[in-house]
Design an enzyme around this catalytic site. Structure first.
Site, PDB file in Angstrom:
ATOM      1  N   LYS A 127       0.839  -1.194   0.000  1.00 31.87           N
ATOM      2  CA  LYS A 127       0.000   0.000   0.000  1.00 31.87           C
ATOM      3  C   LYS A 127       0.871   1.240   0.000  1.00 31.87           C
ATOM      4  O   LYS A 127       2.013   1.131   0.453  1.00 31.87           O
ATOM      5  CB  LYS A 127      -0.964   0.013   1.177  1.00 31.87           C
ATOM      6  CG  LYS A 127      -0.353  -0.279   2.577  1.00 31.87           C
ATOM      7  CD  LYS A 127       0.815   0.505   3.109  1.00 31.87           C
ATOM      8  CE  LYS A 127       0.724   1.991   3.245  1.00 31.87           C
ATOM      9  NZ  LYS A 127       1.997   2.598   3.757  1.00 31.87           N
ATOM     10  N   TYR A 176      -4.227   4.166   6.414  1.00 33.91           N
ATOM     11  CA  TYR A 176      -4.671   3.218   7.453  1.00 33.91           C
ATOM     12  C   TYR A 176      -6.014   3.670   8.038  1.00 33.91           C
ATOM     13  O   TYR A 176      -6.867   2.850   8.332  1.00 33.91           O
ATOM     14  CB  TYR A 176      -3.634   3.107   8.567  1.00 33.91           C
ATOM     15  CG  TYR A 176      -2.424   2.300   8.148  1.00 33.91           C
ATOM     16  CD1 TYR A 176      -2.373   0.929   8.380  1.00 33.91           C
ATOM     17  CD2 TYR A 176      -1.364   2.892   7.498  1.00 33.91           C
ATOM     18  CE1 TYR A 176      -1.285   0.180   7.971  1.00 33.91           C
ATOM     19  CE2 TYR A 176      -0.277   2.149   7.084  1.00 33.91           C
ATOM     20  CZ  TYR A 176      -0.240   0.794   7.322  1.00 33.91           C
ATOM     21  OH  TYR A 176       0.829   0.055   6.906  1.00 33.91           O
TER      22      TYR A 176
HETATM   23  P1  NAD Z   1      12.456   1.996   1.841  1.00 34.02           P
HETATM   24  O1  NAD Z   1      12.854   3.365   1.402  1.00 34.02           O
HETATM   25  O2  NAD Z   1      12.998   1.507   3.121  1.00 34.02           O
HETATM   26  O3  NAD Z   1      12.842   0.929   0.712  1.00 34.02           O
HETATM   27  C1  NAD Z   1      12.564   1.159  -0.644  1.00 34.02           C
HETATM   28  C2  NAD Z   1      13.427   0.241  -1.490  1.00 34.02           C
HETATM   29  O4  NAD Z   1      13.226   0.611  -2.859  1.00 34.02           O
HETATM   30  C3  NAD Z   1      14.927   0.386  -1.198  1.00 34.02           C
HETATM   31  O5  NAD Z   1      15.524  -0.867  -1.192  1.00 34.02           O
HETATM   32  C4  NAD Z   1      15.432   1.216  -2.378  1.00 34.02           C
HETATM   33  O6  NAD Z   1      16.768   0.919  -2.721  1.00 34.02           O
HETATM   34  C5  NAD Z   1      14.487   0.807  -3.490  1.00 34.02           C
HETATM   35  N1  NAD Z   1      14.349   1.822  -4.537  1.00 34.02           N
HETATM   36  C6  NAD Z   1      14.370   1.562  -5.865  1.00 34.02           C
HETATM   37  N2  NAD Z   1      14.240   2.694  -6.561  1.00 34.02           N
HETATM   38  C7  NAD Z   1      14.152   3.688  -5.682  1.00 34.02           C
HETATM   39  C8  NAD Z   1      14.013   5.093  -5.818  1.00 34.02           C
HETATM   40  N3  NAD Z   1      13.900   5.682  -7.005  1.00 34.02           N
HETATM   41  N4  NAD Z   1      13.951   5.830  -4.675  1.00 34.02           N
HETATM   42  C9  NAD Z   1      14.007   5.250  -3.464  1.00 34.02           C
HETATM   43  N5  NAD Z   1      14.154   3.910  -3.280  1.00 34.02           N
HETATM   44  C10 NAD Z   1      14.217   3.149  -4.386  1.00 34.02           C
HETATM   45  O7  NAD Z   1      10.857   1.965   1.818  1.00 34.02           O
HETATM   46  P2  NAD Z   1       9.920   0.959   2.622  1.00 34.02           P
HETATM   47  O8  NAD Z   1       9.586   1.583   3.922  1.00 34.02           O
HETATM   48  O9  NAD Z   1      10.466  -0.388   2.606  1.00 34.02           O
HETATM   49  O10 NAD Z   1       8.571   1.062   1.720  1.00 34.02           O
HETATM   50  C11 NAD Z   1       8.403   0.337   0.517  1.00 34.02           C
HETATM   51  C12 NAD Z   1       6.904   0.183   0.226  1.00 34.02           C
HETATM   52  O11 NAD Z   1       6.302  -0.503   1.321  1.00 34.02           O
HETATM   53  C13 NAD Z   1       6.130   1.483   0.090  1.00 34.02           C
HETATM   54  O12 NAD Z   1       5.112   1.339  -0.867  1.00 34.02           O
HETATM   55  C14 NAD Z   1       5.518   1.696   1.458  1.00 34.02           C
HETATM   56  O13 NAD Z   1       4.320   2.464   1.431  1.00 34.02           O
HETATM   57  C15 NAD Z   1       5.240   0.273   1.864  1.00 34.02           C
HETATM   58  N6  NAD Z   1       5.248   0.099   3.340  1.00 34.02           N
HETATM   59  C16 NAD Z   1       4.248  -0.620   3.906  1.00 34.02           C
HETATM   60  C17 NAD Z   1       4.250  -0.853   5.263  1.00 34.02           C
HETATM   61  C18 NAD Z   1       3.177  -1.704   5.880  1.00 34.02           C
HETATM   62  O14 NAD Z   1       3.085  -1.759   7.099  1.00 34.02           O
HETATM   63  N7  NAD Z   1       2.387  -2.404   5.081  1.00 34.02           N
HETATM   64  C19 NAD Z   1       5.253  -0.309   6.064  1.00 34.02           C
HETATM   65  C20 NAD Z   1       6.284   0.387   5.457  1.00 34.02           C
HETATM   66  C21 NAD Z   1       6.261   0.603   4.091  1.00 34.02           C
END
Ligand code: NAD
Length: 408
Positions: free
Chosen positions: A161, A245
């Protein structure tokens, strides 16, 4: 399965009697079985329908194989550990732009080197028989691209999401998965979490009479510049990241869709974090049944994650409601006390549901249409804030117009 006892025929009277007999704790305590994730040999047979829904852990060779795309904080902190407690899913692939990180995580989690991909050679995943589902865990504006590529490769998709950054891209994802005849599920973990599901039953079964009002908040401080503060990558800043949420859970509790939204936003003029997205957003939602909702989300507040429903004869909810751990239910009057439900791994619940849908040919409870409806509401929030007017949304007459069959 632990949830069945609770979710059948819930009302205030049997709530009192079951609680008094201590049945909730006994029937809902999850059986946590730990497994070391291990890669299956290439060419293992496709899963066949099983009795997995009864909650028994499947042997590794009958589990559904998942590839994770994006190895950031959510993947490393929550998803990799969730595979170790999942009963029906196994990790069989990794996709990353960082080869060293992918190699290290593959080694630690039993994924073979041949099942590591980067963003360019990702389409080769079509030849990997060990991967049935691709789980997209990238910044929001990259979800559609990897969903469509996964569908073209014949893989089912579990997508984080918010689904994407525009209605058009959400629709493209639905169309691509439909065309390829693969499943699309949006990772709304709250809808698979037993305490939140207990709250849903209390609302639907009118445990304290009909609900009249719900309030919900999800705020946190985002200190460093990152993609969440970029309009292009996040789409909607705090609304899609944390406010979703409040939107999604209220819709899930009621089963109804809002018919009207009214919103206000605030962006501190001199704070470099909020050049492209808002800091704090408040909005109201009005439902056809008469329920009114008040919500707040922020990237600039103390951590707050809760909801509270006010019904005719009582008030109940969760505080906190949305973190990964430490969820707490409450109800007033306190007799009967809220049910005792043991904590479970929210991400493993979600993985198991997707695996179950693949194994048994079911529609996910939270399909793409569920994500598209949240995007429609997100866009209405911004339109309302811009025009300072209430925005009317399409009417849906039946309850749960977008959800699939209730998870077992
Ligand atoms: P994050 O920034 O920690 O990780 C993102 C990943 O994408 C990294 O490994 C990064 O290297 C990669 N990436 C590739 N291209 C990129 C770019 N152009 N810019 C930035 N990063 C890039 O993010 P996250 O917190 O892991 O979130 C990822 C997804 O998960 C999002 O859609 C977020 O909304 C979702 N999320 C959901 C929950 C949940 O509880 N369901 C919690 C956190 C995040």
């Amino acid at each position: 399965m632990e949830t069945i006892t609770f979710f059948t025929g819930f009302n205030r009277r049997n709530f009192i009697s079951r609680t008094a007999r201590g049945i909730f704790a006994a029937t809902l305590a999850p059986e946590i079985v730990r497994f070391a994730a291990s890669a299956e040999p290439m060419g293992s047979p496709a899963p066949t329908p099983t009795s997995a829904a009864q909650g028994e852990p499947l042997p590794q060779d009958q589990r559904v194989g998942f590839a994770l795309v994006g190895l950031g904080r959510l993947t490393q902190g929550q998803l990799l550990p969730a595979f170790r407690v999942s009963k029906r899913a196994k990790l069989t692939g990794l996709v990353s732009g960082d080869p060293a990180k992918a190699q290290k995580l593959a080694q630690e989690n039993g994924v073979s080197t041949e099942s590591i991909y980067d963003y360019k050679n990702f389409d080769r995943i079509r030849d990997n028989q060990d991967v049935q589902v691709v789980y997209v865990v990238l910044p929001n504006s990259m979800h559609a691209d990897f969903t469509e590529r996964s569908a073209r490769a014949g893989k089912h998709v579990l997508c984080e999401k918010p689904m994407e950054v525009s209605l058009m891209k959400c629709q493209q994802m639905i169309d691509a998965c439909r065309k390829a005849k693969v499943k699309l599920m949006i990772a709304y973990r709250i809808q698979y979490e037993p305490m939140n599901r207990a709250m849903q039953r209390m609302v639907r079964d009118k445990a304290f009479g009909p609900v009249k009002y719900i309030e919900s908040d999800n705020g946190q401080r985002v200190e460093k510049m990152e993609w969440r503060l970029s309009k292009a990558l996040s789409g909607s800043g705090a609304v899609g990241d944390v406010g979703i949420y409040c939107i999604n859970t209220i819709r899930f509790l009621l089963g109804e869709e809002p018919m009207e939204v009214f919103a206000r936003t605030f962006r501190p003029p001199s704070d470099p974090r909020f050049k492209e997205v808002d800091a704090t957003i408040i909005w109201q939602m009005r439902f056809a049944s008469g329920v009114l909702a008040n919500c707040m989300c922020s990237f600039d507040t103390y951590d707050t994650k809760s909801y509270r429903a006010v019904a005719e004869r009582g008030t109940f909810g969760m505080n906190p409601s949305f973190p990964y751990h430490g969820l707490k239910m409450f109800a007033k009057p306190e007799q009967p006390p809220p049910p005792q439900i043991a904590e479970s791994d929210q991400f493993a619940n979600e993985l198991d549901h997707m695996a179950d849908c693949v194994i048994n040919g079911r529609q996910p409870y939270t399909p793409g249409e569920e994500g598209l409806q949240d995007q429609r509401i997100i866009e209405a929030i911004f339109e309302s804030a811009r025009t300072t007017r209430a925005v009317t949304l399409p009417r849906f007459d039946k309850l749960d117009p977008f959800r699939g069959p209730i998870p077992e």
